[in-house]
Design a protein around this motif. Structure first.
Motif, PDB file in Angstrom:
ATOM      1  N   ARG A 429      83.120  27.808  50.698  1.00 23.64           N
ATOM      2  CA  ARG A 429      82.444  26.566  51.078  1.00 23.64           C
ATOM      3  C   ARG A 429      82.877  25.389  50.214  1.00 23.64           C
ATOM      4  O   ARG A 429      82.623  24.226  50.562  1.00 23.64           O
ATOM      5  CB  ARG A 429      80.928  26.748  51.000  1.00 23.64           C
ATOM      6  N   ASP A 430      83.522  25.678  49.060  1.00 21.97           N
ATOM      7  CA  ASP A 430      84.001  24.616  48.176  1.00 21.97           C
ATOM      8  C   ASP A 430      85.457  24.258  48.422  1.00 21.97           C
ATOM      9  O   ASP A 430      85.969  23.287  47.847  1.00 21.97           O
ATOM     10  CB  ASP A 430      83.839  25.037  46.711  1.00 21.97           C
ATOM     11  N   LEU A 431      86.141  25.032  49.264  1.00 17.89           N
ATOM     12  CA  LEU A 431      87.561  24.779  49.529  1.00 17.89           C
ATOM     13  C   LEU A 431      87.733  23.705  50.592  1.00 17.89           C
ATOM     14  O   LEU A 431      86.905  23.547  51.480  1.00 17.89           O
ATOM     15  CB  LEU A 431      88.245  26.063  50.000  1.00 17.89           C
ATOM     16  N   ASP A 432      88.841  22.970  50.501  1.00 17.57           N
ATOM     17  CA  ASP A 432      89.136  22.025  51.565  1.00 17.57           C
ATOM     18  C   ASP A 432      89.658  22.799  52.781  1.00 17.57           C
ATOM     19  O   ASP A 432      90.185  23.905  52.672  1.00 17.57           O
ATOM     20  CB  ASP A 432      90.139  20.963  51.105  1.00 17.57           C
ATOM     21  N   PHE A 433      89.478  22.219  53.958  1.00 13.54           N
ATOM     22  CA  PHE A 433      89.800  22.916  55.200  1.00 13.54           C
ATOM     23  C   PHE A 433      91.279  23.295  55.286  1.00 13.54           C
ATOM     24  O   PHE A 433      91.635  24.340  55.838  1.00 13.54           O
ATOM     25  CB  PHE A 433      89.418  22.050  56.407  1.00 13.54           C
ATOM     26  N   ASP A 434      92.150  22.449  54.743  1.00 12.94           N
ATOM     27  CA  ASP A 434      93.578  22.738  54.817  1.00 12.94           C
ATOM     28  C   ASP A 434      93.927  23.989  54.004  1.00 12.94           C
ATOM     29  O   ASP A 434      94.701  24.842  54.457  1.00 12.94           O
ATOM     30  CB  ASP A 434      94.376  21.534  54.303  1.00 12.94           C
ATOM     31  N   THR A 435      93.348  24.105  52.818  1.00 14.58           N
ATOM     32  CA  THR A 435      93.580  25.305  51.999  1.00 14.58           C
ATOM     33  C   THR A 435      93.100  26.556  52.722  1.00 14.58           C
ATOM     34  O   THR A 435      93.784  27.582  52.758  1.00 14.58           O
ATOM     35  CB  THR A 435      92.863  25.173  50.644  1.00 14.58           C
ATOM     36  N   LEU A 436      91.925  26.474  53.311  1.00 17.78           N
ATOM     37  CA  LEU A 436      91.354  27.625  54.010  1.00 17.78           C
ATOM     38  C   LEU A 436      92.203  28.009  55.217  1.00 17.78           C
ATOM     39  O   LEU A 436      92.430  29.203  55.487  1.00 17.78           O
ATOM     40  CB  LEU A 436      89.928  27.294  54.447  1.00 17.78           C
TER      41      LEU A 436
END
Length: 607
Positions: A429-436
Motif C-alpha cells: 500500500r506504500d508502493l507507487d503504482f508503477d513499481t507494483l
C-alpha cells in the motif's frame, strides 16, 4: 474465493435521486466548471453573439426609414444606402453566425472529450469488486449514450442560450424604442410561456432519466448476448428466438420512452408557437383600434418595423424556451455521469509513494485479514506466509476457501482489511503504482486478448519490444511455431477475445506476454485448470520457463502442478489448515492428502 463468486447478486446501481427536485447550485456550478478551461474562446463566442444580435436588430430601423422617409420622399440615394445597409446586415450576421458555430462546436466537443476521458480514467481506478457487480453494457452506456446524449447541450445549447437571450433582450429594447405601448401588449403572455416551458422541462427530465436507464439495460443485453460466448451459448441452448424476443421487449420499452420524451409537453409548446405566430394580427388589431378611438397614431413604417421585430423575436423566444427545456433534460444525463465520477476510489496511491529501483521479489503475508464487505463476513483470517525471493508458494484448497482472493492482494486488486502484504519489506500500500506493476505479473485462467494482431497483444506488456523480443518470448512460451505457421504470422488478428485460438494457445500467448513484461513476482491463478491433460503439459512447460528465477505464487486446482513448490499452503474457510512440502503434507495424511486422493479419483474416472 473469487470475487464474482462472493459477490454474486444484483447489478450495481447508483443511489436513487428524484429527477423532479431542483438542482443545488453546487451541481450547476460543477457543470459550468467543465467549460472553465475554454473561457477565452467562450468569451469570443459571447462577443460574436452580442455583435450579431445588435447588428440584426438594425434591419427593422432601416426598414422604417425606407417606408417612412426614402420611398415617400422619393430619395433614391437614401433608398439605395438603406437597402445596401440591410444587405450588409444580413452578410455580417451570417459570417458572425458561422464563426460562432465553429468555436462553440469545437469547445463543446472538447468538453465531451474531457468528460469521456475523465469517466474512463475514473473507471480504470475502480476496485475489481465494482466490475464484478456491474454489467459491462451499463458501463459502456454511460460513456456512449449518456455523454453522447449531452452533445447537443455542450456543443450548441449553451451558445444557443446566450445567442437567443441576447437577441431577445436586444429585440425587446428595440421594440420599446419604436413603441412602448405595442411592446407592452406583446409581453403580456410572457410569464405564462415561461411557466409552461418549466413544466415541460421537468416532465421531460423525468422521462429522460428512465430512457437512459432503459438504454443502459438494452446495451448490456446486446453486449452479453452478442459476444462470441453469448452467441455460442444461445445457439447451443436453442435460445436464439427467446433472446430475440427479450431484446424486442427491451426495444419496445425504449420506443415508448422515446415517444413520450419527444411528445412530453408538445401540445403546450405548440400553443406557445401558435400564440406567438398570431401576435402580428393582434398588433395590427390593437393599432387599428387605437387609431379609430382617436388615440395616438402609429406610422406605417413604425408598425411594419415593429411587426418585423416581433417576428424576429418569435424565433429566439421560442428557441430560448426550448433551450430551457433541453437544459433541464440534460441535467438528468449530467447526474448519471457525475454519479460515476463521484464513485469512491478505494485503492489509491499514497501521497509519498515508495519507489523500488531494484526488486528482489520477497513476498510476505503478515497476519492478513480480508472481507469484501461486512455483510458477507471474513474471507481471509490471520494469514501468515513468507515467500523468499526466487521461491515458490502453492495455495490449494476447496472452492471458496479464499485462494484467488489471497493472490489478488499482492498486486493490490484489493487491499487487506487487516495485517499487511509486504514486497521486499515494504507494505504494497506504500508502493507507487508503477513499481507494483513492474513487480507483479498475473497469469489467470481467464485470458484477456484484444481484437488486434498477435504482435499488438504481446506488445501490450512492452510497447517498445522488438520483433526479435516477441519471437524469443513466444519460443519460451512454446507458441512461436504455431504463430509462425499462421498465414499472417505475428500480424494475424486474434479475433474477439481470442476465439481464433484454443484455450491452451491463448494461455501460452498470455505467458509470452508476461515473459516480455519480465516481472520479479509471478501470480499463477488457476492458469491450467480449464485445459485438457495434453494441453496442460504444453502450457506447464511454458509456465516452468516463465517461473525460472522468479518468486512464484501458484493458485492451483489440479494438484499435479504444485508438487515441486518450495511450500504448499492449504486454505480452508479462509484460514491456513496445513503447510509444508508435497512429501511432508502427504505424510501427515490430512486435508492435502485428501485433495490428492480426490484428484487421483477424478483422473481415473476421466480415463
Amino acid at each position: 474465493m473469487h470475487p464474482a463468486e462472493h459477490h454474486g447478486g444484483p447489478t450495481w446501481t447508483p443511489p436513487p435521486r428524484d429527477p423532479e427536485q431542483p438542482q443545488p447550485p453546487a451541481e450547476l456550478r460543477r457543470i459550468l466548471r467543465l467549460f472553465r478551461p475554454y473561457r477565452g474562446r467562450l468569451a469570443l463566442v459571447g462577443l460574436l453573439v452580442c455583435a450579431s444580435s445588435l447588428v440584426s436588430v438594425a434591419s427593422p430601423f432601416l426598414l422604417r426609414e425606407i417606408l417612412d422617409t426614402a420611398i415617400p420622399q422619393g430619395r433614391t440615394g437614401l433608398l439605395s444606402l438603406l437597402a445596401l445597409g440591410m444587405i450588409l446586415t444580413a452578410v455580417v450576421t451570417g459570417v458572425f453566425g458561422v464563426l460562432q458555430t465553429l468555436i462553440s462546436t469545437t469547445v463543446g466537443q472538447r468538453v465531451m472529450h474531457d468528460l469521456r476521458t475523465a469517466v474512463y480514467a475514473q473507471l480504470q481506478r475502480m476496485p475489481l469488486a465494482f466490475f464484478t457487480r456491474t454489467r459491462t453494457g451499463e458501463v459502456q452506456s454511460r460513456i456512449a449514450n449518456d455523454i453522447g446524449g449531452m452533445q447537443a447541450t455542450v456543443t450548441s445549447t449553451a451558445t444557443s442560450l446566450v445567442s437567443n437571450l441576447t437577441a431577445v433582450v436586444a429585440t425587446v429594447v428595440a421594440m420599446v424604442a419604436l413603441d412602448w405601448r405595442l411592446t407592452l401588449v406583446s409581453m403580456l403572455l410572457l410569464p405564462l410561456f415561461v411557466w409552461i416551458s418549466r413544466r415541460v422541462g421537468r416532465e421531460r427530465k423525468k422521462i429522460t432519466t428512465q430512457r437512459q436507464k432503459q438504454m443502459a439495460a438494452m446495451a448490456a443485453t446486446v453486449t452479453e448476448s452478442l459476444s462470441v460466448s453469448g452467441i455460442l451459448l444461445g445457439r447451443t441452448m436453442g435460445r436464439a428466438d427467446s433472446l430475440t424476443k427479450s431484446f424486442a421487449d427491451e426495444s419496445e420499452r425504449l420506443v415508448d420512452l422515446e415517444v413520450r420524451s419527444n411528445m412530453a409537453g408538445r401540445w403546450r409548446m405548440s400553443t406557445i408557437g401558435i400564440v406567438m405566430a398570431a401576435m402580428p394580427a393582434i398588433i395590427y388589431w390593437a393599432a387599428g383600434l387605437a387609431l379609430q378611438a382617436g388615440g395616438p397614431s402609429v406610422s406605417i413604417g413604425t408598425l411594419v418595423a415593429f411587426v418585423s421585430l416581433q417576428q424576429g423575436l418569435f424565433r429566439p423566444a421560442v428557441s430560448l424556451l426550448s433551450t430551457g427545456v433541453q437544459m433541464q433534460t440534460s441535467l438528468a444525463l449530467f447526474q448519471r455521469i457525475f454519479e460515476y465520477l463521484d464513485l469512491p476510489v478505494d485503492i489509491t496511491e499514497p501521497e509519498q509513494p515508495v519507489k523500488l529501483e531494484k526488486i528482489r521479489g520477497e513476498v510476505r503475508f503478515e497476519d492478513v485479514d480480508f472481507a469484501y464487505d461486512e455483510k458477507h463476513g471474513t474471507t481471509l483470517d490471520g494469514i501468515d506466509v513468507s515467500v523468499p525471493a526466487g521461491g515458490s508458494l502453492a495455495v490449494v484448497g476447496p472452492t471458496g476457501s479464499g485462494k484467488s482472493t489471497l493472490s489478488y492482494l499482492v498486486p493490490r486488486l484489493y487491499d487487506v482489511t487487516g495485517g499487511r502484504v509486504m514486497l521486499d519489506g515494504v507494505d504494497v500500500r506504500d508502493l507507487d503504482f508503477d513499481t507494483l506493476a513492474r513487480a507483479v505479473g498475473v497469469v489467470s485462467q481467464e485470458t484477456c486478448l484484444f481484437h488486434a494482431s498477435v504482435a499488438d497483444n504481446l506488445r501490450f506488456a512492452k510497447p517498445d519490444a522488438t520483433d526479435e523480443e516477441l519471437e524469443e518470448a513466444a519460443k519460451a512460451a512454446q507458441i512461436h511455431d504455431h504463430i509462425a505457421g499462421l498465414p499472417d504470422g505475428y500480424d494475424t488478428l486474434v479475433g474477439e477475445r481470442g476465439y481464433r485460438f484454443s484455450g491452451g494457445e491463448k494461455q501460452r500467448l498470455a505467458i509470452a506476454r508476461t515473459i516480455l513484461r519480465d516481472p520479479p513476482v509471478l501470480i499463477l491463478d488457476e492458469a491450467t485448470s480449464a485445459l485438457d491433460t495434453r494441453t496442460e503439459h504444453a502450457v506447464q512447460r511454458a509456465i516452468d520457463a516463465l517461473s525460472a528465477g522468479r518468486t512464484t505464487i501458484t493458485i492451483a486446482h489440479r494438484l499435479s502442478t504444485v508438487r515441486d513448490a518450495d511450500q504448499i499452503v492449504v486454505l480452508d474457510g479462509g484460514r491456513i489448515a496445513e503447510r509444508g512440502t508435497h512429501e511432508e503434507l502427504l505424510g501427515r495424511d490430512g486435508r492435502y492428502a485428501a485433495l490428492v486422493r480426490r484428484d487421483a479419483r477424478l483422473v481415473t474416472a476421466a480415463q
